[in-house]
Design a protein around this motif. Structure first.
Motif, PDB file in Angstrom:
ATOM      1  N   ASN A 188      -8.827   7.043   2.037  1.00 55.08           N
ATOM      2  CA  ASN A 188      -8.277   5.712   1.893  1.00 55.08           C
ATOM      3  C   ASN A 188      -6.798   5.718   2.261  1.00 55.08           C
ATOM      4  O   ASN A 188      -6.067   6.638   1.919  1.00 55.08           O
ATOM      5  N   LYS A 189      -6.383   4.662   2.929  1.00 56.08           N
ATOM      6  CA  LYS A 189      -4.988   4.519   3.330  1.00 56.08           C
ATOM      7  C   LYS A 189      -4.482   3.164   2.857  1.00 56.08           C
ATOM      8  O   LYS A 189      -5.240   2.209   2.757  1.00 56.08           O
ATOM      9  N   ILE A 190      -3.197   3.102   2.618  1.00 57.16           N
ATOM     10  CA  ILE A 190      -2.567   1.839   2.236  1.00 57.16           C
ATOM     11  C   ILE A 190      -1.687   1.409   3.392  1.00 57.16           C
ATOM     12  O   ILE A 190      -0.757   2.114   3.778  1.00 57.16           O
ATOM     13  N   TRP A 191      -2.009   0.252   3.934  1.00 54.38           N
ATOM     14  CA  TRP A 191      -1.219  -0.327   5.016  1.00 54.38           C
ATOM     15  C   TRP A 191      -0.641  -1.629   4.508  1.00 54.38           C
ATOM     16  O   TRP A 191      -1.312  -2.449   3.902  1.00 54.38           O
ATOM     17  N   GLU A 192       0.612  -1.845   4.830  1.00 52.81           N
ATOM     18  CA  GLU A 192       1.291  -3.072   4.423  1.00 52.81           C
ATOM     19  C   GLU A 192       1.911  -3.709   5.659  1.00 52.81           C
ATOM     20  O   GLU A 192       2.457  -3.014   6.504  1.00 52.81           O
ATOM     21  N   ILE A 193       1.818  -5.008   5.734  1.00 57.29           N
ATOM     22  CA  ILE A 193       2.456  -5.735   6.839  1.00 57.29           C
ATOM     23  C   ILE A 193       3.769  -6.276   6.304  1.00 57.29           C
ATOM     24  O   ILE A 193       3.798  -7.059   5.354  1.00 57.29           O
ATOM     25  N   GLU A 194       4.857  -5.841   6.921  1.00 52.02           N
ATOM     26  CA  GLU A 194       6.192  -6.256   6.493  1.00 52.02           C
ATOM     27  C   GLU A 194       7.052  -6.492   7.723  1.00 52.02           C
ATOM     28  O   GLU A 194       7.145  -5.642   8.597  1.00 52.02           O
ATOM     29  N   ASP A 195       7.680  -7.666   7.783  1.00 52.43           N
ATOM     30  CA  ASP A 195       8.525  -8.028   8.923  1.00 52.43           C
ATOM     31  C   ASP A 195       7.781  -7.866  10.239  1.00 52.43           C
ATOM     32  O   ASP A 195       8.287  -7.296  11.195  1.00 52.43           O
ATOM     33  N   HIS A 196       6.562  -8.339  10.267  1.00 54.49           N
ATOM     34  CA  HIS A 196       5.715  -8.321  11.457  1.00 54.49           C
ATOM     35  C   HIS A 196       5.401  -6.897  11.936  1.00 54.49           C
ATOM     36  O   HIS A 196       5.157  -6.685  13.117  1.00 54.49           O
ATOM     37  N   LYS A 197       5.440  -5.920  11.023  1.00 58.37           N
ATOM     38  CA  LYS A 197       5.126  -4.536  11.368  1.00 58.37           C
ATOM     39  C   LYS A 197       4.125  -4.003  10.357  1.00 58.37           C
ATOM     40  O   LYS A 197       4.171  -4.349   9.185  1.00 58.37           O
ATOM     41  N   ILE A 198       3.259  -3.133  10.821  1.00 62.19           N
ATOM     42  CA  ILE A 198       2.315  -2.474   9.928  1.00 62.19           C
ATOM     43  C   ILE A 198       2.928  -1.148   9.510  1.00 62.19           C
ATOM     44  O   ILE A 198       3.310  -0.329  10.334  1.00 62.19           O
ATOM     45  N   VAL A 199       3.037  -0.958   8.186  1.00 56.05           N
ATOM     46  CA  VAL A 199       3.643   0.246   7.639  1.00 56.05           C
ATOM     47  C   VAL A 199       2.595   0.952   6.785  1.00 56.05           C
ATOM     48  O   VAL A 199       1.945   0.332   5.939  1.00 56.05           O
ATOM     49  N   GLU A 200       2.432   2.256   7.007  1.00 50.59           N
ATOM     50  CA  GLU A 200       1.491   3.038   6.203  1.00 50.59           C
ATOM     51  C   GLU A 200       2.246   3.653   5.033  1.00 50.59           C
ATOM     52  O   GLU A 200       3.299   4.254   5.195  1.00 50.59           O
ATOM     53  N   PHE A 201       1.686   3.499   3.821  1.00 55.69           N
ATOM     54  CA  PHE A 201       2.279   4.088   2.634  1.00 55.69           C
ATOM     55  C   PHE A 201       1.515   5.353   2.307  1.00 55.69           C
ATOM     56  O   PHE A 201       0.294   5.341   2.157  1.00 55.69           O
ATOM     57  N   LYS A 202       2.236   6.446   2.188  1.00 56.12           N
ATOM     58  CA  LYS A 202       1.598   7.719   1.876  1.00 56.12           C
ATOM     59  C   LYS A 202       1.726   7.947   0.387  1.00 56.12           C
ATOM     60  O   LYS A 202       2.798   8.216  -0.127  1.00 56.12           O
ATOM     61  N   GLY A 203       0.660   7.794  -0.305  1.00 55.25           N
ATOM     62  CA  GLY A 203       0.629   7.966  -1.748  1.00 55.25           C
ATOM     63  C   GLY A 203      -0.531   7.181  -2.310  1.00 55.25           C
ATOM     64  O   GLY A 203      -1.299   6.544  -1.588  1.00 55.25           O
ATOM     65  N   SER A 204      -0.638   7.198  -3.620  1.00 55.78           N
ATOM     66  CA  SER A 204      -1.746   6.496  -4.266  1.00 55.78           C
ATOM     67  C   SER A 204      -1.425   5.011  -4.400  1.00 55.78           C
ATOM     68  O   SER A 204      -0.283   4.579  -4.219  1.00 55.78           O
ATOM     69  N   TYR A 205      -2.441   4.252  -4.785  1.00 55.62           N
ATOM     70  CA  TYR A 205      -2.268   2.816  -4.963  1.00 55.62           C
ATOM     71  C   TYR A 205      -1.294   2.534  -6.107  1.00 55.62           C
ATOM     72  O   TYR A 205      -0.456   1.645  -6.013  1.00 55.62           O
ATOM     73  N   ALA A 206      -1.392   3.304  -7.194  1.00 59.55           N
ATOM     74  CA  ALA A 206      -0.478   3.134  -8.332  1.00 59.55           C
ATOM     75  C   ALA A 206       0.960   3.397  -7.904  1.00 59.55           C
ATOM     76  O   ALA A 206       1.883   2.671  -8.306  1.00 59.55           O
ATOM     77  N   GLU A 207       1.188   4.420  -7.094  1.00 60.88           N
ATOM     78  CA  GLU A 207       2.531   4.728  -6.599  1.00 60.88           C
ATOM     79  C   GLU A 207       3.054   3.594  -5.718  1.00 60.88           C
ATOM     80  O   GLU A 207       4.229   3.227  -5.781  1.00 60.88           O
ATOM     81  N   TRP A 208       2.170   3.048  -4.900  1.00 62.03           N
ATOM     82  CA  TRP A 208       2.555   1.941  -4.023  1.00 62.03           C
ATOM     83  C   TRP A 208       2.979   0.729  -4.858  1.00 62.03           C
ATOM     84  O   TRP A 208       3.978   0.083  -4.561  1.00 62.03           O
TER      85      TRP A 208
END
Length: 134
Positions: free
Chosen positions: A1-21
């Protein structure tokens, strides 16, 4: 599982758990809110200092522009009244029986319409100046 976030029209991958995110995101939003509060607190203090020391001539100019703005509003209202009266005259069927009266009224209507356009342009310029002072 990966966490991707869209911020300022960019896709950013967060490396860590959902709780950390979630923790990271909450921390970041608190930092942003604190930064915004700092900006809001500093800004009025600067404006007050400038007003007292440097903007005395600007205040006179601002008052002059506000006065001009009010005068133009009055002039526009008067021209709109004249235009409406002339439109009513031109709408009356009797005016078409008297060609001289019709030509005179139509010329007056064209002049008022032209004057109104030029005063409206001047009004817009003065309005922009007034906004610069505020």
């Amino acid at each position: 599982n990966k966490i991707w976030e869209i911020e300022d029209h960019k896709i950013v991958e967060f490396k860590g758990s959902y709780a950390e995110w979630e923790e990271w995101k909450e921390r970041r939003e608190k930092e942003r809110a604190a930064a915004i509060k700092e900006v809001k607190v500093e800004k009025p203090a600067l404006v007050k200092k400038e007003t007292k020391v440097e903007n005395a001539p600007a205040n006179k100019e601002a008052e002059k522009v506000k006065k001009q703005f009010k005068e133009l509003e009055i002039k526009i209202a008067e021209l709109n009244k004249k235009k409406t009266a002339l439109e009513n005259e031109l709408a009356a069927p009797d005016i078409y029986n008297n060609n001289a009266k019709f030509v005179e009224t139509e010329a007056a209507y064209k002049k008022v319409t032209f004057d109104l356009k030029s005063v409206n342009k001047e009004y817009e310029v003065v309005f922009e100046k007034m906004m610069e002072f505020e």
